[in-house]
Design a protein around this motif. Structure first.
Motif, PDB file in Angstrom:
ATOM      1  N   THR A 120       0.809  -1.218   0.000  1.00 14.70           N
ATOM      2  CA  THR A 120       0.000   0.000   0.000  1.00 14.70           C
ATOM      3  C   THR A 120       0.842   1.267   0.000  1.00 14.70           C
ATOM      4  O   THR A 120       0.285   2.364  -0.102  1.00 14.70           O
ATOM      5  CB  THR A 120      -0.925   0.019   1.231  1.00 14.70           C
ATOM      6  N   GLU A 162      -2.596  -1.251  -8.558  1.00 17.29           N
ATOM      7  CA  GLU A 162      -3.525  -0.144  -8.338  1.00 17.29           C
ATOM      8  C   GLU A 162      -3.259   0.636  -7.052  1.00 17.29           C
ATOM      9  O   GLU A 162      -3.575   1.822  -6.954  1.00 17.29           O
ATOM     10  CB  GLU A 162      -4.977  -0.646  -8.340  1.00 17.29           C
ATOM     11  N   ARG A 163      -2.639  -0.012  -6.062  1.00 11.57           N
ATOM     12  CA  ARG A 163      -2.378   0.693  -4.792  1.00 11.57           C
ATOM     13  C   ARG A 163      -1.082   1.483  -4.812  1.00 11.57           C
ATOM     14  O   ARG A 163      -0.813   2.253  -3.884  1.00 11.57           O
ATOM     15  CB  ARG A 163      -2.351  -0.307  -3.627  1.00 11.57           C
ATOM     16  N   SER A 201      -3.779  -3.871 -13.410  1.00 13.42           N
ATOM     17  CA  SER A 201      -4.249  -2.850 -12.490  1.00 13.42           C
ATOM     18  C   SER A 201      -5.720  -2.546 -12.735  1.00 13.42           C
ATOM     19  O   SER A 201      -6.228  -2.748 -13.841  1.00 13.42           O
ATOM     20  CB  SER A 201      -3.440  -1.561 -12.664  1.00 13.42           C
ATOM     21  N   SER A 254     -11.218  -3.067  -4.357  1.00 17.39           N
ATOM     22  CA  SER A 254     -11.226  -1.905  -5.239  1.00 17.39           C
ATOM     23  C   SER A 254     -11.597  -0.645  -4.466  1.00 17.39           C
ATOM     24  O   SER A 254     -10.992   0.421  -4.661  1.00 17.39           O
ATOM     25  CB  SER A 254     -12.228  -2.111  -6.385  1.00 17.39           C
ATOM     26  N   LEU A 299      -9.113   1.473  -2.558  1.00 16.58           N
ATOM     27  CA  LEU A 299      -8.201   2.341  -3.299  1.00 16.58           C
ATOM     28  C   LEU A 299      -8.666   3.793  -3.322  1.00 16.58           C
ATOM     29  O   LEU A 299      -7.876   4.674  -3.637  1.00 16.58           O
ATOM     30  CB  LEU A 299      -8.088   1.853  -4.756  1.00 16.58           C
ATOM     31  N   THR A 322     -10.945   3.420 -11.298  1.00 11.64           N
ATOM     32  CA  THR A 322     -10.750   2.209 -10.507  1.00 11.64           C
ATOM     33  C   THR A 322     -11.596   1.064 -11.052  1.00 11.64           C
ATOM     34  O   THR A 322     -11.649  -0.008 -10.453  1.00 11.64           O
ATOM     35  CB  THR A 322     -11.118   2.490  -9.023  1.00 11.64           C
TER      36      THR A 322
END
Length: 840
Positions: free
Chosen positions: A158, A202-203, A227, A335, A338, A386
């Motif tokens: 993260t 994605e993080r 992602s 998701s 995020l 996202t």
């Protein structure tokens, strides 16, 4: 080996693919250049041999390719096609255990190996199969490639600042050093040919500058990432991975279900249920696999019946997988982790809009809650990036929608939020205001879409249950008009029947019940309204008596109808409402016309038009009276007045968005032109009526009336075969519906008989007998125009056959059942019309 499915027709395939693509008949018709009626005929199997260019256009609109396209084309040529083929094989042979991703796999291989793109990101919603696609790429295309492959899984990372060190470690440049991680990686890789696979980035997308810098410094480095949102750096090439198409989704389910329950085999009706499950899961591979795993303990039908609670059912994945792969809820929550808290709040707001929301809808909610309106756009953008929210372009306006499972979680968020009730009230107020605005200006560009109708349905439910103050008279009028124009009669009747809407609601519910041809329910609702309304509520009592008078007209109780309408007239005068007065006079005119009192009908209907115009009535009110005046003028033989009034009614109905009313008025014009002997103008008018019909909702009687009139126009124009076939298909519907369609069938049979009287007097006499019996059953007198037609048939028939033989043929028609009527249509197909002018 999977059992093959039942054989399906082209129409079934077309309907299946259209529904799977989420496209309405109106959209597909517009894009393909077909009329909606032509598309309906294809789907219902009425049209069995579509033209080649039509098939090609439909296939392109539906996005068909490969096996789906082959099956679609074969079905169009009349060859047998299995509905679920291929649930086996072609995909398996092509790419091992990867289902439905051959095209994406090839595109990804081209991007990675072609050398043109150095940063490639596979983007898609959680559970769509991004990691699986990349794994297949490595095992299928890159296993023997002359390059080094490093993989780094980042689902639990993260902190973007850690990415450099993690990459350094995986490529062998980790450990203590005075050099920065980026420098160590660059020194290690230099010009080596390397593929760096970063899974679930994605993080850590905030580390995008680091990735871009490494690619610039290492000439042989390609970064392949998966992602839910892209890096957004220069030179990045995105490959968006969509859900699986219907056939591939079904195959994936079958494979996984067979693995979970080796004794299960798909076949027969189960193929349909599997297709339904995959459609409801929107082709999301993770959801399909989790659903298929439930086949250990559920039948396929039991599974389908439980999908209203997707987040509960779709869980229990393998324990050795991360949470995001073990349940659909875990995937969606991963998701949502995020996004910012403000964005998560807006996500919950979307739960108040079952049909999706436009940006203005969300901004309206924000304003009602005294929240910064300007925060809505960034929140929506973050949700879209996202892959939680989809964007649909509706005539230049974007709508933001949620997949069903994601929406389920949004509804949960909204229910748990402290301001959830306020959000729902604001959403309801927004769409109730929109329906009022739409009814004031129902131009096609402003018409409520199907998604808007879903939101309006939710708004009415919220208002009825929790916020009745939102249901002002203006809102109730607009809602009634919405239900009327869209043909959503049952829905409207249920909404207006709620006790909180009072007598005014009961009257509107009764009107919609009448439009459904449920005269008994309408009578009961009208009686309840009269009992509830206060003695000094003159408008309400006039409306209730007007409803009961309408019921009397429908059941052909002329005395009862006239009694209620006269009582309504008294109340309307006391209220001083000219438009309401005009509506009562209009229906009194209808009563007089049906009762054979044509002069009274003309006088009352003309007075109705004057009152409505003085009262500032809207176009629909004026058009209804003008259409009645057109029919009166036709019966009186005044062609010029009849044609002018029918045209004016058609124009007003169409301008107001009441397409069924416009179609009826245009078909009235067609009959007028026939009476005048101009079959060319009649054909143009009836074609216009057919085009105007559009989506009629529950209103099947208008379609039936227009079709019956079309048979007469076609017959008079020399198209006897087409006319007979349409009449054969339409008569059973006319008999099953209400008195209106039964009467119309009788009147058209009489006119058809006049057309063939000279050529086949026996057929004409039989048809006249059938027409007379239908009018007798409906308690309806014979209008002048049809009486003239019957007189023509009688005169010619008696002269040709003799009085007794003519009476015998007519009596045979009077006892004609469905089979006899179908036989009459068959004889009509070969009859030659000899009296083109009919009753002119």
């Amino acid at each position: 080996m999977v059992e093959s499915a039942a054989v399906c027709t082209f129409g079934e395939l077309l309907l299946r693919h259209r529904v799977a693509a989420g496209l309405s008949q109106a959209v597909v018709a517009r894009r393909s250049g077909l009329s909606e009626r032509a598309l309906r005929d294809l789907e219902r199997g009425v049209t069995k041999s579509p033209r080649r260019h039509t098939v090609a256009a439909l296939a392109e609109i539906l996005g068909l390719a490969g096996v789906e396209l082959v099956a679609f084309t074969a079905a169009a040529q009349g060859r047998a096609v299995a509905l679920s083929a291929p649930l086996t094989s072609a995909h398996q042979a092509a790419s091992g255990d990867l289902v439905g991703r051959e095209r994406h796999l090839g595109a990804l291989a081209d991007l990675v190996l072609g050398g043109r793109h150095r940063i490639v990101t596979v983007v898609g919603t959680a559970g769509v199969g991004k990691t699986r696609l990349v794994a297949e790429l490595i095992s299928t295309f890159l296993s023997g490639a002359p390059l080094s492959i490093y993989t780094l899984e980042l689902a639990t990372v993260t902190e973007p600042a850690l990415l450099g060190e993690l990459i350094a470690e995986v490529v062998g440049a980790g450990g203590r050093s005075k050099l920065a991680a980026q420098d160590r990686v660059a020194a290690e890789l230099r010009d080596r040919r390397v593929l760096l696979v970063l899974d679930c980035v994605e993080r850590v997308v905030a580390a995008a500058p680091l990735v871009a810098a490494l690619v610039r410094r290492c000439s042989g480095l390609t970064v392949l990432a998966t992602s839910q949102r892209p890096w957004r750096v220069s030179g990045e090439r995105e490959l968006h991975l969509p859900p699986l198409p219907a056939v591939a989704a079904a195959e994936l389910f079958v494979r996984r279900a067979a693995a979970a329950n080796p004794g299960w085999r798909v076949g027969g009706v189960d193929n349909e249920v599997v297709a339904e499950i995959c459609h409801r899961l929107e082709g999301l591979p993770l959801a399909i696999e989790l659903a298929a795993a439930r086949m250990r303990v559920l039948s396929v039908r039991e599974l389908a019946s439980r999908l209203d609670r997707r987040l509960h059912v779709l869980s229990g994945g393998p324990v050795d997988l991360p949470d995001r792969h073990r349940s659909l809820r875990g995937a969606i929550e991963s998701s949502l982790d995020l996004v910012t808290p403000g964005t998560r709040t807006v996500f919950g707001w979307l739960g108040a809009f079952p049909g999706g929301a436009r940006l203005a809808d969300l901004e309206t909610v924000a304003a009602a809650l005294n929240v910064d309106v300007d925060g809505c756009l960034p929140a929506v953008e973050e949700l879209v990036q996202t892959s939680l929210v989809r964007v649909a372009d509706e005539a230049g306006w974007y709508r933001y929608t949620l997949p069903d499972a994601v929406r389920e979680l949004a509804v949960e968020d909204l229910a748990a939020a402290a301001q959830g009730g306020d959000v729902r009230r604001a959403a309801a107020a927004r769409y109730l205001a929109l329906v009022v605005a739409w009814c004031d200006d129902p131009a096609p560009g402003r018409a409520l879409s199907g998604a808007d109708a879903d939101n309006l349905r939710a708004a009415v439910e919220i208002a009825v249950r929790d916020h009745p103050a939102l249901l002002t008279p203006a809102v109730m009028d607009a809602l009634y008009r919405h239900y009327d124009l869209t043909g959503r009669y049952s829905e409207g009747q249920a909404a207006f029947s709620w006790s909180g809407m009072g007598g005014a609601g009961l009257v509107r519910a009764g009107r919609l019940a009448l439009l459904r041809c449920d005269t008994e329910a309408a009578r009961q609702l009208g009686d309840q309204a009269v009992a509830q309304l206060a003695p000094d509520d003159h408008i309400g009592l006039a409306e209730a008596r007007l409803l009961l008078g309408w019921v009397g007209l429908e059941v052909r109780d002329w005395r009862g109808a006239r009694s209620h309408l006269r009582a309504a007239l008294v109340q309307a005068r006391r209220a001083g409402d000219l438009v309401l007065l005009g509506r009562v006079l209009n229906n009194l005119g209808v009563c007089s016309a049906f009762d054979g009192r044509l002069r009274d009908a003309e006088r009352q209907t003309a007075a109705a038009l004057v009152a409505k115009r003085r009262g500032g009535a809207g176009p629909i009110e004026l058009a209804r009276t003008l259409n009645n005046l057109a029919e009166n003028a036709r019966d009186a033989g005044s062609f010029g007045d009849a044609a002018r009034r029918a045209e004016e009614a058609t124009t007003l109905f169409a301008a107001a968005g009441h397409h069924r009313g416009a179609a009826t008025a245009a078909s009235t014009g067609a009959l007028i032109w026939l009476a005048h002997g101009d079959t060319g103008a009649a054909l143009a008018a009836i074609d216009r009526a057919t085009l105007l019909l559009g989506d009629t909702g529950e209103d099947l009687s208008t379609v039936t009336v227009v079709d019956l009139r079309r048979t007469l126009v076609w017959h008079a124009a020399g198209r006897a075969g087409e006319a007979a076939e349409l009449l054969r298909r339409t008569l059973p519907h006319a008999m099953r519906h209400e008195r209106r369609t039964q009467e119309e069938a009788a009147l058209m049979l009489a006119q058809h008989a006049a057309l063939v009287a000279a050529g086949d007097p026996v057929l004409a006499a039989t048809m006249v007998g059938a027409a007379g019996e239908l009018l007798l059953l409906a308690n309806r007198g014979i209008p002048p125009a049809e009486q003239k037609a019957i007189d023509v048939v009688t005169r010619i028939g008696v002269a040709a056959l003799g009085k007794d033989a003519f009476a015998q043929a007519s009596a045979a028609g009077a006892v004609a059942g469905p089979q006899t009527l179908a036989a009459l249509c068959g004889r009509l197909a070969t009859a030659t019309p000899t009296n083109r002018q009919l009753t002119g």
